[in-house]
Design an enzyme around this catalytic site. Structure first.
Site, short mmCIF file in Angstrom:
data_model
loop_
_atom_site.label_atom_id
_atom_site.label_comp_id
_atom_site.label_asym_id
_atom_site.label_seq_id
_atom_site.Cartn_x
_atom_site.Cartn_y
_atom_site.Cartn_z
N ASP A 27 34.52 71.97 43.73
CA ASP A 27 34.57 72.17 42.49
C ASP A 27 33.91 73.14 41.66
O ASP A 27 33.97 72.76 40.58
CB ASP A 27 34.84 70.35 41.98
CG ASP A 27 32.83 70.15 42.50
OD1 ASP A 27 33.18 70.04 43.36
OD2 ASP A 27 32.88 69.28 41.24
N TYR A 147 24.14 62.24 40.27
CA TYR A 147 22.82 62.53 40.57
C TYR A 147 21.68 61.77 39.45
O TYR A 147 22.31 62.07 37.99
CB TYR A 147 22.79 63.96 39.85
CG TYR A 147 23.65 64.34 41.69
CD1 TYR A 147 23.44 64.52 42.47
CD2 TYR A 147 25.29 64.53 41.14
CE1 TYR A 147 24.18 65.03 43.92
CE2 TYR A 147 25.91 64.88 42.14
CZ TYR A 147 25.42 65.33 43.31
OH TYR A 147 25.96 65.72 44.64
N LYS A 178 28.47 59.22 45.98
CA LYS A 178 27.83 60.46 46.51
C LYS A 178 27.05 60.54 46.05
O LYS A 178 26.70 60.32 44.32
CB LYS A 178 28.34 61.28 45.97
CG LYS A 178 28.45 62.77 46.16
CD LYS A 178 29.31 64.02 46.01
CE LYS A 178 28.16 64.88 46.42
NZ LYS A 178 29.90 66.88 45.99
#
Length: 265
Positions: A27, A147, A178
């Site tokens: 992506d 993140y 993730k």
């Protein structure tokens, strides 16, 4: 029926025997443009599928660029959020696709990117909540890329912030989380133990050493990780097909790092 639908879709992106997955995100085009490895998408996707990856991540406009063509099948995760490196707020992800649109495009799952620790955190969490609701309503698996990035973050690989953002992903309703690898199996175990959902690792910047990549994969699996979501270190590798095979051997077959390196030749 949505529970059954989610289970069927999850089996397309998670190995039913190991409960783990090898995902290759592609992506990056929205964020940084057509970088090496992502110019000829059809060839790249074919190599990754032939290598045995469980799924790829891409934006809605590239679904026709080789998915499930040429004999090799692979799960499709459509990414719902984006930002560009051209922006003065590159960490501020905004929704660019919906769960319903992804379903119409044939997705097996959807993903969202959320950066925590910055001034735009509240908007991204708000979007996350809406996407999680839609995904649950439609029975769509949701991958959350979590993140710690922004003004308040001193070290985005610090286990304390990584395990926090991983937990946020689960608390918000994601099915797969993730995060970045924290550097060792001992520290990463804190992340997997604190998150009641499968945790996969990001690949991070392009590495020079194949051994470093495979040691990271091995360390995460040994710490209870559910596999990988590695992009540049796969699609920019000199042999993406063999790199996927090497990673898959560790994730799904319990191979050692040296055995993985033998696959790479």
């Amino acid at each position: 029926m949505t529970i059954l639908g989610k289970r069927i879709r999850m089996e397309r992106i998670m190995n039913r025997n190991t409960g783990r997955t090898v995902i290759v995100p592609m992506d990056h085009g929205i964020s940084v443009g057509p970088i090496p490895g992502l110019t000829d998408m059809k060839t790249t996707i074919q190599n990754i599928a032939d290598g045995g990856a469980n799924a790829i991540v891409e934006h809605k406009g590239l679904v026709e660029e080789g998915h499930r063509k040429g004999g090799s099948d692979i799960g499709l995760i459509i990414h719902l959020s984006g930002s560009t490196s051209l922006s003065i707020y590159p960490n501020a992800k905004t929704l660019v696709c919906s769960v319903e649109e992804a379903i119409k495009l044939g997705a097996d799952a959807v993903s969202i990117h959320v950066n925590l620790g910055n001034g735009q955190e509240k908007e991204m969490l708000n979007d996350f909540g809406k996407v999680a609701y839609e995904a649950r309503t439609w029975g769509m698996p949701l991958l959350a890329m979590m993140y710690p990035r922004g003004e308040k973050i001193k070290d985005e690989y610090d286990v304390n912030v990584v395990k926090h953002v991983a937990r946020v992903g689960k608390e918000m309703g994601a099915d797969i989380i993730k995060v970045s690898y924290t550097g060792s199996p001992e520290s990463f175990r804190e992340v997997t133990e604190g998150c009641a959902a499968p945790v996969v690792i990001a690949g991070g910047p392009k590495m020079d050493s194949d051994r470093d990549i495979l040691e990271m994969v091995k360390g995460s699996v040994d710490a209870g990780g559910a596999g990988v979501s590695i992009g540049r270190n796969v699609f920019q590798h000199r042999d993406p097909k063999r790199m996927v095979q090497a990673i898959s051997s560790i994730v799904h077959e319990g191979a050692t790092v040296d055995e993985g390196l033998e696959i790479l030749g």
